[in-house]
Design a protein around this motif. Structure first.
Motif, PDB file in Angstrom:
ATOM      1  N   SER A 494      43.724  48.064  45.582  1.00 44.62           N
ATOM      2  CA  SER A 494      42.305  47.763  45.097  1.00 44.62           C
ATOM      3  C   SER A 494      42.040  48.725  43.670  1.00 44.62           C
ATOM      4  CB  SER A 494      41.507  48.257  46.037  1.00 44.62           C
ATOM      5  OG  SER A 494      41.706  47.672  47.469  1.00 44.62           O
ATOM      6  N   GLU A 495      42.564  49.447  43.556  1.00 43.60           N
ATOM      7  CA  GLU A 495      42.500  50.181  42.344  1.00 43.60           C
ATOM      8  C   GLU A 495      43.230  49.409  41.175  1.00 43.60           C
ATOM      9  OE1 GLU A 495      44.274  54.242  42.634  1.00 43.60           O
ATOM     10  OE2 GLU A 495      42.741  54.756  43.935  1.00 43.60           O
ATOM     11  N   PHE A 496      44.451  48.618  41.362  1.00 43.42           N
ATOM     12  CA  PHE A 496      45.242  47.859  40.540  1.00 43.42           C
ATOM     13  C   PHE A 496      44.318  46.778  40.203  1.00 43.42           C
ATOM     14  CE2 PHE A 496      49.525  49.348  42.090  1.00 43.42           C
ATOM     15  CZ  PHE A 496      49.233  50.351  41.531  1.00 43.42           C
ATOM     16  N   LEU A 497      43.436  46.142  41.203  1.00 41.49           N
ATOM     17  CA  LEU A 497      42.507  44.969  40.996  1.00 41.49           C
ATOM     18  C   LEU A 497      41.474  45.366  40.103  1.00 41.49           C
ATOM     19  CD1 LEU A 497      41.979  41.981  41.379  1.00 41.49           C
ATOM     20  CD2 LEU A 497      41.005  42.553  43.736  1.00 41.49           C
ATOM     21  N   GLU A 498      41.020  46.707  40.338  1.00 42.41           N
ATOM     22  CA  GLU A 498      39.740  47.183  39.667  1.00 42.41           C
ATOM     23  C   GLU A 498      40.156  47.263  38.073  1.00 42.41           C
ATOM     24  OE1 GLU A 498      36.858  51.050  39.371  1.00 42.41           O
ATOM     25  OE2 GLU A 498      38.187  50.912  41.072  1.00 42.41           O
ATOM     26  N   ASP A 499      41.335  47.821  37.713  1.00 40.58           N
ATOM     27  CA  ASP A 499      41.846  47.774  36.321  1.00 40.58           C
ATOM     28  C   ASP A 499      42.063  46.389  35.834  1.00 40.58           C
ATOM     29  OD1 ASP A 499      41.975  50.578  36.541  1.00 40.58           O
ATOM     30  OD2 ASP A 499      44.085  50.714  37.268  1.00 40.58           O
ATOM     31  N   LEU A 500      42.552  45.449  36.232  1.00 34.61           N
ATOM     32  CA  LEU A 500      42.741  44.188  36.097  1.00 34.61           C
ATOM     33  C   LEU A 500      41.415  43.385  35.875  1.00 34.61           C
ATOM     34  CD1 LEU A 500      44.956  42.029  35.535  1.00 34.61           C
ATOM     35  CD2 LEU A 500      44.538  41.206  37.887  1.00 34.61           C
ATOM     36  N   VAL A 567      37.747  27.175  30.024  1.00 31.13           N
ATOM     37  CA  VAL A 567      36.079  27.610  30.188  1.00 31.13           C
ATOM     38  C   VAL A 567      35.830  28.019  31.761  1.00 31.13           C
ATOM     39  CG1 VAL A 567      33.582  27.052  30.122  1.00 31.13           C
ATOM     40  CG2 VAL A 567      35.260  26.518  28.344  1.00 31.13           C
ATOM     41  N   LEU A 568      36.336  26.946  32.635  1.00 26.89           N
ATOM     42  CA  LEU A 568      36.335  27.188  33.908  1.00 26.89           C
ATOM     43  C   LEU A 568      37.167  28.468  34.575  1.00 26.89           C
ATOM     44  CD1 LEU A 568      36.277  23.417  35.546  1.00 26.89           C
ATOM     45  CD2 LEU A 568      34.351  24.959  35.194  1.00 26.89           C
ATOM     46  N   VAL A 569      38.213  28.782  34.180  1.00 25.40           N
ATOM     47  CA  VAL A 569      38.934  29.739  34.648  1.00 25.40           C
ATOM     48  C   VAL A 569      38.332  31.019  33.953  1.00 25.40           C
ATOM     49  CG1 VAL A 569      41.438  30.914  34.457  1.00 25.40           C
ATOM     50  CG2 VAL A 569      40.993  28.533  34.773  1.00 25.40           C
ATOM     51  N   SER A 570      37.963  31.030  32.735  1.00 25.29           N
ATOM     52  CA  SER A 570      37.371  32.378  32.222  1.00 25.29           C
ATOM     53  C   SER A 570      36.153  32.747  32.759  1.00 25.29           C
ATOM     54  CB  SER A 570      37.325  32.151  30.608  1.00 25.29           C
ATOM     55  OG  SER A 570      38.391  31.922  29.926  1.00 25.29           O
ATOM     56  N   LEU A 571      35.361  31.669  33.061  1.00 23.07           N
ATOM     57  CA  LEU A 571      33.940  32.121  33.392  1.00 23.07           C
ATOM     58  C   LEU A 571      34.117  32.609  35.018  1.00 23.07           C
ATOM     59  CD1 LEU A 571      31.372  29.257  32.157  1.00 23.07           C
ATOM     60  CD2 LEU A 571      31.870  31.584  31.558  1.00 23.07           C
ATOM     61  N   SER A 572      34.962  31.760  35.684  1.00 20.49           N
ATOM     62  CA  SER A 572      35.204  32.195  36.962  1.00 20.49           C
ATOM     63  C   SER A 572      35.996  33.710  37.153  1.00 20.49           C
ATOM     64  CB  SER A 572      36.117  31.151  37.739  1.00 20.49           C
ATOM     65  OG  SER A 572      35.500  30.061  37.677  1.00 20.49           O
ATOM     66  N   LEU A 573      36.799  33.914  36.384  1.00 14.60           N
ATOM     67  CA  LEU A 573      37.617  35.334  36.249  1.00 14.60           C
ATOM     68  C   LEU A 573      36.413  36.402  35.945  1.00 14.60           C
ATOM     69  CD1 LEU A 573      41.076  34.697  34.843  1.00 14.60           C
ATOM     70  CD2 LEU A 573      40.384  35.469  36.989  1.00 14.60           C
ATOM     71  N   ARG A 574      35.552  36.109  34.863  1.00 14.13           N
ATOM     72  CA  ARG A 574      34.721  37.172  34.419  1.00 14.13           C
ATOM     73  C   ARG A 574      33.628  37.313  35.671  1.00 14.13           C
ATOM     74  NH1 ARG A 574      34.826  38.566  29.267  1.00 14.13           N
ATOM     75  NH2 ARG A 574      32.631  39.200  29.154  1.00 14.13           N
ATOM     76  N   SER A 575      32.839  36.366  36.260  1.00 12.58           N
ATOM     77  CA  SER A 575      32.242  36.513  37.169  1.00 12.58           C
ATOM     78  C   SER A 575      32.710  37.255  38.455  1.00 12.58           C
ATOM     79  CB  SER A 575      31.600  35.044  37.656  1.00 12.58           C
ATOM     80  OG  SER A 575      32.574  34.457  38.273  1.00 12.58           O
ATOM     81  N   LEU A 576      33.933  36.881  39.030  1.00 13.85           N
ATOM     82  CA  LEU A 576      34.592  37.477  40.001  1.00 13.85           C
ATOM     83  C   LEU A 576      34.879  39.160  39.499  1.00 13.85           C
ATOM     84  CD1 LEU A 576      37.055  34.896  41.353  1.00 13.85           C
ATOM     85  CD2 LEU A 576      34.976  35.665  42.540  1.00 13.85           C
ATOM     86  N   ALA A 577      35.376  39.247  38.388  1.00 18.18           N
ATOM     87  CA  ALA A 577      35.712  40.618  37.789  1.00 18.18           C
ATOM     88  C   ALA A 577      34.289  41.417  38.204  1.00 18.18           C
ATOM     89  CB  ALA A 577      36.159  40.683  36.628  1.00 18.18           C
ATOM     90  N   THR A 578      33.184  40.926  37.403  1.00 14.93           N
ATOM     91  CA  THR A 578      31.789  41.510  37.730  1.00 14.93           C
ATOM     92  C   THR A 578      31.548  41.875  38.949  1.00 14.93           C
ATOM     93  OG1 THR A 578      30.932  40.552  35.421  1.00 14.93           O
ATOM     94  CG2 THR A 578      29.738  41.810  36.725  1.00 14.93           C
ATOM     95  N   TRP A 579      31.653  40.975  39.878  1.00 20.40           N
ATOM     96  CA  TRP A 579      31.275  41.193  41.403  1.00 20.40           C
ATOM     97  C   TRP A 579      32.173  42.187  41.949  1.00 20.40           C
ATOM     98  CZ3 TRP A 579      34.425  40.208  45.480  1.00 20.40           C
ATOM     99  CH2 TRP A 579      33.832  40.263  46.728  1.00 20.40           C
ATOM    100  N   TYR A 580      33.395  42.021  41.682  1.00 25.70           N
ATOM    101  CA  TYR A 580      34.428  43.152  42.291  1.00 25.70           C
ATOM    102  C   TYR A 580      34.281  44.548  41.840  1.00 25.70           C
ATOM    103  CZ  TYR A 580      38.575  45.057  44.110  1.00 25.70           C
ATOM    104  OH  TYR A 580      39.595  45.996  44.783  1.00 25.70           O
ATOM    105  N   LEU A 581      33.806  44.788  40.595  1.00 28.36           N
ATOM    106  CA  LEU A 581      33.546  46.037  39.996  1.00 28.36           C
ATOM    107  C   LEU A 581      32.274  46.622  40.671  1.00 28.36           C
ATOM    108  CD1 LEU A 581      34.532  45.804  36.264  1.00 28.36           C
ATOM    109  CD2 LEU A 581      35.906  46.791  37.933  1.00 28.36           C
ATOM    110  N   GLN A 583      31.070  45.917  43.435  1.00 32.22           N
ATOM    111  CA  GLN A 583      31.277  46.259  44.858  1.00 32.22           C
ATOM    112  C   GLN A 583      32.270  47.558  44.834  1.00 32.22           C
ATOM    113  OE1 GLN A 583      30.672  44.695  47.978  1.00 32.22           O
ATOM    114  NE2 GLN A 583      29.486  43.319  46.868  1.00 32.22           N
ATOM    115  N   ARG A 584      33.134  47.907  44.194  1.00 30.31           N
ATOM    116  CA  ARG A 584      33.828  49.394  44.023  1.00 30.31           C
ATOM    117  C   ARG A 584      32.824  50.330  43.714  1.00 30.31           C
ATOM    118  NH1 ARG A 584      38.739  50.400  45.930  1.00 30.31           N
ATOM    119  NH2 ARG A 584      38.922  51.607  44.189  1.00 30.31           N
ATOM    120  N   MET A 585      31.834  49.897  42.898  1.00 21.37           N
ATOM    121  CA  MET A 585      30.919  51.019  42.517  1.00 21.37           C
ATOM    122  C   MET A 585      30.047  51.406  43.666  1.00 21.37           C
ATOM    123  SD  MET A 585      28.094  51.288  39.203  1.00 21.37           S
ATOM    124  CE  MET A 585      29.768  50.862  38.189  1.00 21.37           C
ATOM    125  N   GLU A 586      29.640  50.403  44.328  1.00 20.17           N
ATOM    126  CA  GLU A 586      28.891  50.651  45.409  1.00 20.17           C
ATOM    127  C   GLU A 586      29.603  51.481  46.781  1.00 20.17           C
ATOM    128  OE1 GLU A 586      27.098  46.788  46.805  1.00 20.17           O
ATOM    129  OE2 GLU A 586      25.975  46.717  45.025  1.00 20.17           O
TER     130      GLU A 586
END
Length: 592
Positions: A494-500, A567-581, A583-586
C-alpha cells in the motif's frame, strides 16, 4: 581413632598389627609396645601378651566401628567434603574428628609399615562377622592390592566411593511403590498395544514436532494467502496503466510537440535555440525513427525459422537468455537516457563560447543512446518471436517455456534476503515485465492476422490467457513468500501504491528512488515494426498519391484513437490516485 564433639575429644587407637583373615593376630610383625619390655624373651609370657593385645585390638576395633556406623564420615549428610569422598582410609590408625556440625577424616601423620596395614573395608567385614550392625553395600574401585604371596603393596589402598544405605534393593518393591518410575518407555515395553491405544486417545498426533499457533500465526497465514497477493496485484495493475500512459505519451505528446516546434520555426523563419524539453523530444524521436527503420530491415521470418528449428530445451534456454539481456538493457538504457537529458539541458543553457563543446557532447550521448536502444529493440523482437514460436508449436513448448522461466524466477528471488527497497525494485520490474508480455501478445496477434489460416482466434485467446494467468500466479506466489520469509507486512504494498500515486500526480519529484522507471522506446519500436505490415495490407492499390492519402488518413485515425486513449488513461489514473491518497490520509488520521 579420635572423635571430637563440642570441644571434647575421644581417641581410639588401633594398635598397629597385622590381622589375618580369621581374626587371629599375625606373627609376621610384632607390636612395638611388646618390644619395649625387657622380659619379652620368655615364650610363655610373650604368647600371653600377644593374646591380651589381640583381645584389646578386637575390642577397640569393634567399639570404633560401632561409632563409625553411627557417624559415617563418608556419607554426604555428615558434611564430608567432595574431594575427600575418594580418600584412602588409613588401615592402622583411623582418626575421626567432628568439629561443630561437620565430620572430617584426617589423614595419617606418619607412614605405617606394609605388614601393619588394616583396611577399613576389612574391619567392616570383620565387624559384620562378629555380629555387628546390619549389612551395608560398599563399592570399591578395582585394585591389585594383593600380590601372589598374599601381602599388601604400598599402592594397594582401597578407595571408597560410596556407602549405600541399609537394606536390599528390590526392583519389584520399587515398581509397586511407583509404577511410573521409568515413564512411558517402560509402559510401552511392557504393553505395546496399550501404548498404541493410549497414543490414539492422547490428543494431537503431531504435538511432538509442531506447536500450537497463536493469533500472529493466523494473521501470517492470511497475509500469505489473501492480503499480500491482492495488494500486490493491485499495485502491478496500477503500474501497468502508468506504463501504458507513458507509452501513449511517447506516441501522442512527443509527435505533437515536435510538430508544434517545426511549425513555429516555419512560421517565424527565425532559428531559436530549443529548450531542454524540446531537445529531449528530438533526441527520443530520432532514436524511435532509427530503431523502427533498423527493425524494418530485419527479416522476422528468418529469426522465426531459426528459433523454431531448435529443440524444446534450447527454446526456453534462448528465451531465458534473452530475458536476462532485456533486464541488462533496461538498466543501461535508464542511465543512457538520463545522460542524454542532462546533455540536452546543458546544451539549452550553455553560453555561446561553450556551445560547441555542449553540442558535441549531446551528439555523442545521442549516438550511444541510439545504439543502446536499437540493441534493446532487437532483443525484445527476438523475445516476441520466441514466444510466438512456442505458442504456434504443438509439442507443449509453451508449457515448458512458462514452467522453466517462471519457476526459475521463483528460485532466484524467493529464498534471498530482501529489504524494503529491493522489494520495491522487484515489484517495479514485474510491472515492466507485464507490459512487455502485453507487447509480445500484440506481436503474436499481428503475426496471426498476417499468416494464420483457418480458425485461429480461439486458440490465440487460450494461449494468451494461459500466459497471463501463469504470470499472475507466479507473481502472487513470489511476493507472498518473499513477505513471509522476510517478515514484511502487506501494508508495504500500500505504501508502494501511495508513492506511485504521488508520481502520477507529480507530487514527489525529488525522490527518484520511489519512482517507477519505464522507458517505452524499445517496446514502441517493436510495436511499430509489427503494426506496419498490417497497415500495409489495408492500403488500396493505385497511384502513389492515392496510397499516400490513405497512409495519412490511417495515421491520423490511429493518432486520434491513441490520443483518446491517452486522455482517458491519464484522467482515470489521476482521479484514482487522488482518491487513493485521500483514503490513505484518512486512514492515517484515524489511526492517530
Amino acid at each position: 581413632m579420635a572423635l571430637r564433639s563440642g570441644g571434647r575429644k575421644i581417641s581410639f587407637d588401633l594398635l598397629a598389627g597385622d590381622i589375618s583373615g580369621d581374626g587371629s593376630p599375625s606373627t609376621s610383625s610384632p607390636h612395638p609396645s611388646i618390644l619395649e619390655n625387657g622380659a619379652d624373651d620368655a615364650p610363655h609370657g610373650r604368647r600371653k601378651r600377644r593374646a591380651k593385645a589381640s583381645r584389646k585390638k578386637k575390642r577397640a576395633a569393634s567399639d570404633s566401628l560401632s561409632i563409625l556406623n553411627h557417624i559415617d564420615p563418608f556419607m554426604p549428610e555428615n558434611g564430608l567434603c567432595e574431594e575427600e569422598m575418594g580418600e584412602v582410609v588409613p588401615e592402622s590408625r583411623l582418626m575421626v574428628e567432628t568439629v561443630c556440625e561437620s565430620t572430617v577424616v584426617e589423614k595419617p601423620e606418619h607412614e605405617i609399615s606394609q605388614t601393619s596395614r588394616v583396611s577399613y573395608v576389612e574391619l567392616r567385614q570383620r565387624n559384620l562377622a562378629n555380629g555387628g550392625p546390619g549389612e551395608e553395600a560398599v563399592k570399591e574401585e578395582p585394585s591389585t592390592s594383593e600380590s601372589s604371596t598374599g601381602q599388601w603393596r604400598p599402592e594397594a589402598n582401597v578407595r571408597i566411593t560410596r556407602l549405600e544405605t541399609e537394606g536390599s534393593f528390590d526392583w519389584n518393591k520399587l515398581l509397586a511403590k511407583d509404577p511410573n518410575l521409568l515413564g512411558e518407555v517402560s509402559y510401552a515395553e511392557r504393553s505395546p498395544l496399550r501404548y498404541f491405544i493410549r497414543e490414539i486417545y492422547s490428543g494431537n498426533s503431531l504435538r511432538g514436532t509442531i506447536s500450537v499457533g497463536n493469533e500472529k500465526k493466523r494473521q501470517r497465514v492470511y497475509n500469505t494467502m489473501f492480503h499480500v497477493p491482492l495488494r500486490c496485484e493491485r499495485l502491478i495493475l496500477a503500474g501497468f496503466f502508468v506504463c501504458l500512459d507513458s507509452f501513449l505519451s511517447l506516441l501522442t505528446l512527443m509527435p505533437a510537440r515536435i510538430i508544434m516546434t517545426i511549425w513555429s520555426f516555419l512560421k517565424t523563419r527565425q532559428f531559436q535555440r530549443p529548450n531542454a524539453a524540446e531537445l529531449s523530444d528530438f533526441g527520443c524521436f530520432i532514436i524511435l525513427i532509427l530503431g523502427v527503420t533498423t527493425l524494418q530491415l530485419t527479416d522476422i521470418s528468418l529469426i522465426y525459422h531459426f528459433i523454431r528449428g531448435q529443440g524444446t530445451i534450447k527454446l526456453y534456454v534462448v528465451y531465458n537468455v534473452l530475458e536476462i539481456f532485456d533486464k541488462l538493457c533496461q538498466s543501461f538504457g535508464e542511465d543512457v537516457l538520463q545522460v542524454l537529458f542532462s546533455s540536452a539541458e546543458g546544451l539549452a543553457n550553455s553560453s555561446s563560447d561553450n556551445m560547441t563543446f555542449e553540442l558535441m557532447r549531446f551528439i555523442l550521448d545521442e549516438t550511444i543512446a541510439i545504439i543502446a536502444f536499437i540493441v534493446h529493440s532487437f532483443i525484445l523482437l527476438a523475445q516476441a518471436v520466441t514466444l510466438s514460436t512456442c505458442i504456434v508449436a504443438h509439442n507443449n513448448a509453451l508449457l515448458a517455456l512458462l514452467v522453466s522461466n517462471n519457476f526459475a524466477e521463483i528460485k532466484s528471488n524467493v529464498f534471498k534476503r530482501v529489504s524494503k527497497d529491493n522489494l520495491r525494485s522487484l515489484v517495479y520490474h514485474d510491472i515492466v515485465e507485464r507490459f512487455h508480455i502485453t507487447a509480445f501478445m500484440l506481436f503474436v496477434l499481428a503475426q496471426n492476422l498476417l499468416e494464420a489460416e483457418g480458425p485461429w482466434f480461439e486458440s490465440f485467446l487460450t494461449n494468451a490467457l494461459e500466459v497471463f494467468m501463469c504470470e499472475v500466479f507466479i507473481d502472487m506466489i513470489k511476493h507472498s513468500f518473499l513477505t513471509k520469509f522476510n517478515e514484511i507486512k502487506p501494508d508495504t504494498y500500500s505504501e508502494f501504491l501511495e508513492d506511485l500515486s504521488k508520481q502520477t500526480l507529480n507530487e514527489n519529484p525529488e525522490d527518484h528512488r520511489k519512482n517507477l522507471t519505464f522507458i517505452p522506446l524499445a517496446p514502441a519500436c517493436v510495436v511499430f515494426r509489427v503494426m506496419a505490415p498490417i497497415y500495409a495490407t489495408l492500403l488500396p492499390s493505385g497511384p502513389l498519391l492515392w496510397r499516400l492519402f490513405w497512409i495519412i488518413s490511417w495515421s491520423g485515425l490511429t493518432y486520434i484513437m491513441l490520443a483518446i486513449w491517452k486522455v482517458l488513461v491519464s484522467l482515470s489514473l489521476r482521479s484514482l490516485a487522488t482518491w487513493y491518497l485521500n483514503q490513505r490520509m484518512e486512514r492515517k488520521q484515524h489511526k492517530d
